[in-house]
Design an enzyme around this catalytic site. Structure first.
Site, PDB file in Angstrom:
ATOM      1  N   SER A  45       0.877  -1.181   0.000  1.00 31.10           N
ATOM      2  CA  SER A  45       0.000   0.000   0.000  1.00 31.10           C
ATOM      3  C   SER A  45       0.911   1.227   0.000  1.00 31.10           C
ATOM      4  CB  SER A  45      -0.979  -0.031   1.178  1.00 31.10           C
ATOM      5  OG  SER A  45      -0.367   0.200   2.405  1.00 31.10           O
ATOM      6  N   HIS A 152      -3.492  -5.937   2.644  1.00 29.82           N
ATOM      7  CA  HIS A 152      -2.579  -6.988   3.090  1.00 29.82           C
ATOM      8  C   HIS A 152      -3.240  -8.352   3.282  1.00 29.82           C
ATOM      9  CE1 HIS A 152       0.368  -3.827   4.923  1.00 29.82           C
ATOM     10  NE2 HIS A 152       0.362  -3.823   3.611  1.00 29.82           N
ATOM     11  N   GLU A 162      -4.601  -2.423   9.432  1.00 29.23           N
ATOM     12  CA  GLU A 162      -3.845  -2.973  10.559  1.00 29.23           C
ATOM     13  C   GLU A 162      -4.449  -2.590  11.908  1.00 29.23           C
ATOM     14  OE1 GLU A 162       0.274  -1.715  10.057  1.00 29.23           O
ATOM     15  OE2 GLU A 162       0.061  -2.042   7.909  1.00 29.23           O
ATOM     16  N   GLU A 205       1.733  -9.500   6.859  1.00 26.60           N
ATOM     17  CA  GLU A 205       2.668  -9.154   7.941  1.00 26.60           C
ATOM     18  C   GLU A 205       2.577 -10.105   9.129  1.00 26.60           C
ATOM     19  OE1 GLU A 205       2.084  -5.012   8.882  1.00 26.60           O
ATOM     20  OE2 GLU A 205       2.828  -4.357   6.937  1.00 26.60           O
ATOM     21  N   ASP A 235      -3.864   1.252  11.580  1.00 30.94           N
ATOM     22  CA  ASP A 235      -3.392   1.855  10.332  1.00 30.94           C
ATOM     23  C   ASP A 235      -4.538   1.698   9.339  1.00 30.94           C
ATOM     24  OD1 ASP A 235      -2.260   2.800   8.063  1.00 30.94           O
ATOM     25  OD2 ASP A 235      -0.570   1.399   7.996  1.00 30.94           O
ATOM     26  N   GLU A 280      -2.981   5.751  12.064  1.00 28.05           N
ATOM     27  CA  GLU A 280      -2.111   6.059  10.918  1.00 28.05           C
ATOM     28  C   GLU A 280      -2.962   6.206   9.656  1.00 28.05           C
ATOM     29  OE1 GLU A 280       1.138   3.249  10.838  1.00 28.05           O
ATOM     30  OE2 GLU A 280       1.346   3.428   8.668  1.00 28.05           O
ATOM     31  N   ASP A 306       1.736   8.369   7.003  1.00 32.65           N
ATOM     32  CA  ASP A 306       2.607   7.415   6.292  1.00 32.65           C
ATOM     33  C   ASP A 306       2.588   7.807   4.811  1.00 32.65           C
ATOM     34  OD1 ASP A 306       3.844   5.253   5.102  1.00 32.65           O
ATOM     35  OD2 ASP A 306       2.385   3.749   5.700  1.00 32.65           O
ATOM     36  N   LYS A 331      10.049   5.141   6.692  1.00 30.08           N
ATOM     37  CA  LYS A 331      10.367   3.912   5.963  1.00 30.08           C
ATOM     38  C   LYS A 331      11.435   4.304   4.968  1.00 30.08           C
ATOM     39  CE  LYS A 331       5.662   1.939   5.792  1.00 30.08           C
ATOM     40  NZ  LYS A 331       4.403   1.987   5.012  1.00 30.08           N
ATOM     41  N   HIS A 359       8.796  -1.115   9.208  1.00 30.51           N
ATOM     42  CA  HIS A 359       8.991  -2.151   8.180  1.00 30.51           C
ATOM     43  C   HIS A 359       8.048  -1.891   6.994  1.00 30.51           C
ATOM     44  CE1 HIS A 359       5.492  -4.893   9.802  1.00 30.51           C
ATOM     45  NE2 HIS A 359       5.135  -3.632   9.689  1.00 30.51           N
ATOM     46  N   LYS A 382       7.791  -0.119  14.288  1.00 37.49           N
ATOM     47  CA  LYS A 382       6.623  -0.835  13.802  1.00 37.49           C
ATOM     48  C   LYS A 382       7.147  -1.946  12.897  1.00 37.49           C
ATOM     49  CE  LYS A 382       2.343   0.118  11.288  1.00 37.49           C
ATOM     50  NZ  LYS A 382       2.044   0.536   9.916  1.00 37.49           N
TER      51      LYS A 382
HETATM   52  P1  PGA Z   1       3.187  -1.320   2.809  1.00 31.50           P
HETATM   53  O1  PGA Z   1       2.215  -0.804   3.937  1.00 31.50           O
HETATM   54  O2  PGA Z   1       2.404  -2.430   2.185  1.00 31.50           O
HETATM   55  O3  PGA Z   1       3.319  -0.153   1.861  1.00 31.50           O
HETATM   56  O4  PGA Z   1       4.478  -1.715   3.398  1.00 31.50           O
HETATM   57  C1  PGA Z   1       2.471  -0.804   5.274  1.00 31.50           C
HETATM   58  C2  PGA Z   1       1.825   0.417   5.856  1.00 31.50           C
HETATM   59  O5  PGA Z   1       0.917   1.009   5.225  1.00 31.50           O
HETATM   60  O6  PGA Z   1       2.231   0.847   6.933  1.00 31.50           O
HETATM   61 ZN    ZN Z   2       0.791   2.710   6.853  1.00 29.27          ZN
END
Ligand code: PGA
Ligand code: ZN
Length: 416
Positions: A45, A152, A162, A205, A235, A280, A306, A331, A359, A382
């Site tokens: 994402s 996810h 999340e 995850e 999140d 988030e 984020d 990140k 992560h 995280k």
């Molecule tokens: P990602 O998402 O799939 O881009 O790693 C994790 C997040 O949104 O925190």
């Molecule tokens: Zn996020």
């Protein structure tokens, strides 16, 4: 006294797999007989303002670029000159967003250079990272994804990406790590009892991905946390829910399209009803005003950006000026280099914004993230709870704790 200078003598890059089985990049840099290796994670994402992870041609093309042009220009450079290395990466790329060489290649080289320099200077990696950032090193609080949905997980899982927990008061890193693991373990049992036909399947995850809605997910997480002193987070990853054409949030699980106001109402109700401390990406990545509204509605809530700020100092400044965030995700592969990640962390520090070093959903077992979190003075790390690539980060935190103990201070979760 000027420090001793070191030299990169050779380097290699190859394609390896991440936890989703997707191709990513691993880099090894050498200084004589000393070598360091780093690999890059991948997000699913992703924010639209992130560095492009791979050039056209994918990870294989990044390897070709490394071998044909980057390796030769790295040889002879000092790995401790982090800004020099990172400037070189930008020069070789030549674009605004690493679209030519790939942000994942840039990140792997940049992180590898930190590791190699630390080894040559005979310092722990977190110490070298803290020296590079100038920020006070701390043990971050583990913020762990225990139940997930959205991008996810598969169909039927919650709409929110999340459901997170973190220990509120602990006296040691060992205790902190164990609290999240305990919630995850108990949650497995709670879900087996409550959700008929659910076999315990997990998302990207390592978080449980049961066929329940957001509300039932939170009830289960709450039940699994009984008598444990934990805080709760979400999140929302709202850009993944957003239908830009209809200008509505598409809640697939509930079979509903919510207007911005209805969406705000839903999130606000969850925050109130479940005593949530951290949210988030509550709104899609261009709706900075939505973030600001949530901040105004809940004066102590850690509203975290984020996709909104993608580890970029100038976007953190912008969001802070709009009073839209109290925390930001860092990140490093969103921005491509350690130098730019440090700039983002310093901008947050200057503005009193909490740093959450994070992560990606596609991870490798590289544990550099833990050193980065300590060396950037992150209040939270995280990094998930279950699965080898998540546990790799927790185990590194434990190792550092066993070695460095009280010489690094422990963070307090002084949030609501
Ligand atoms: P990602 O998402 O799939 O881009 O790693 C994790 C997040 O949104 O925190
Ligand atoms: Zn996020």
């Amino acid at each position: 006294m000027a420090r001793e200078s070191f030299t990169i003598t050779d380097g290699e890059a190859w394609v390896v797999l991440d936890s989703r089985g997707s191709e990513t990049i691993e880099v090894t840099l050498y200084s004589g007989k000393v070598s360091a290796t780093a690999s890059a994670p991948s997000g699913k994402s992703r924010g639209s303002r992130e560095a492009v992870p791979f050039p056209e041609g994918g990870a294989k093309q990044s390897v070709k670029i490394f071998t044909d042009s980057l390796r030769g220009r790295l040889v002879g450079r000092d790995p401790a000159d982090q800004t020099g290395i990172d400037t070189l990466l930008k020069e070789v790329d030549g674009s605004e967003n690493f679209s030519k060489i790939g942000g994942n290649l840039a990140y792997a080289v940049s992180a590898c250079s930190v590791k190699l320099a630390a080894m040559l200077m005979q310092k722990p990696i977190w110490r070298h990272m803290a020296d590079l950032s100038g920020l006070a090193p701390v043990y971050p609080i583990p913020l762990g994804n225990v139940l997930g949905g959205g991008a996810h997980a598969g169909e039927g899982a919650p709409d929110i990406q999340e459901f997170l927990v973190f220990p509120r008061r602990v006296r040691s890193v060992e205790e902190a790590v164990k609290v999240n693991v305990e919630v995850h373990r108990r949650l497995g049992k709670v879900l087996a009892k409550k959700v008929g036909g659910y076999g315990g399947g997990k998302g990207d995850e390592g978080a449980y991905a049961p066929p329940v809605d957001d509300e039932k997910a939170l009830q289960a997480v709450k039940e699994a946390s009984e008598r444990l002193d934990v805080g709760f987070g979400l999140d929302v990853a709202a850009s993944s829910l957003y239908d830009a054409y209809q200008k509505k949030y598409h809640y697939r699980n509930r079979g509903k399209h919510l207007t911005r106001e209805q969406h705000m109402q839903h999130i606000s109700e969850l925050v109130e009803r479940y005593g949530i401390s951290y949210v988030e990406d509550p709104f899609e990545e261009t709706d900075v005003e939505g973030f600001a509204e949530l901040c105004r509605a809940f004066p102590k809530l850690l509203v975290c950006g984020d996709d909104l700020v993608v580890t970029r100092a100038e976007l953190i400044r912008w969001a802070s000026e709009k009073r839209a965030v109290r925390a930001v995700i860092l990140k490093p592969n969103q921005v491509g280099t350690i130098t730019d990640t440090v700039e983002a962390a310093k901008e947050a520090e200057k503005r009193g914004i909490v740093r959450v070093v994070s992560h990606r959903s596609g991870e490798t077992c590289d544990s550099f993230l833990t050193h980065l979190a300590i060396g950037l003075g992150g209040k939270f790390i995280k990094a998930g709870v279950a699965g080898g690539e998540r546990v790799a980060k927790a185990n590194e935190l434990l190792r550092i704790w066993y070695k460095a103990g009280g010489s690094i201070s422990l963070q307090e979760a002084d949030v609501i």
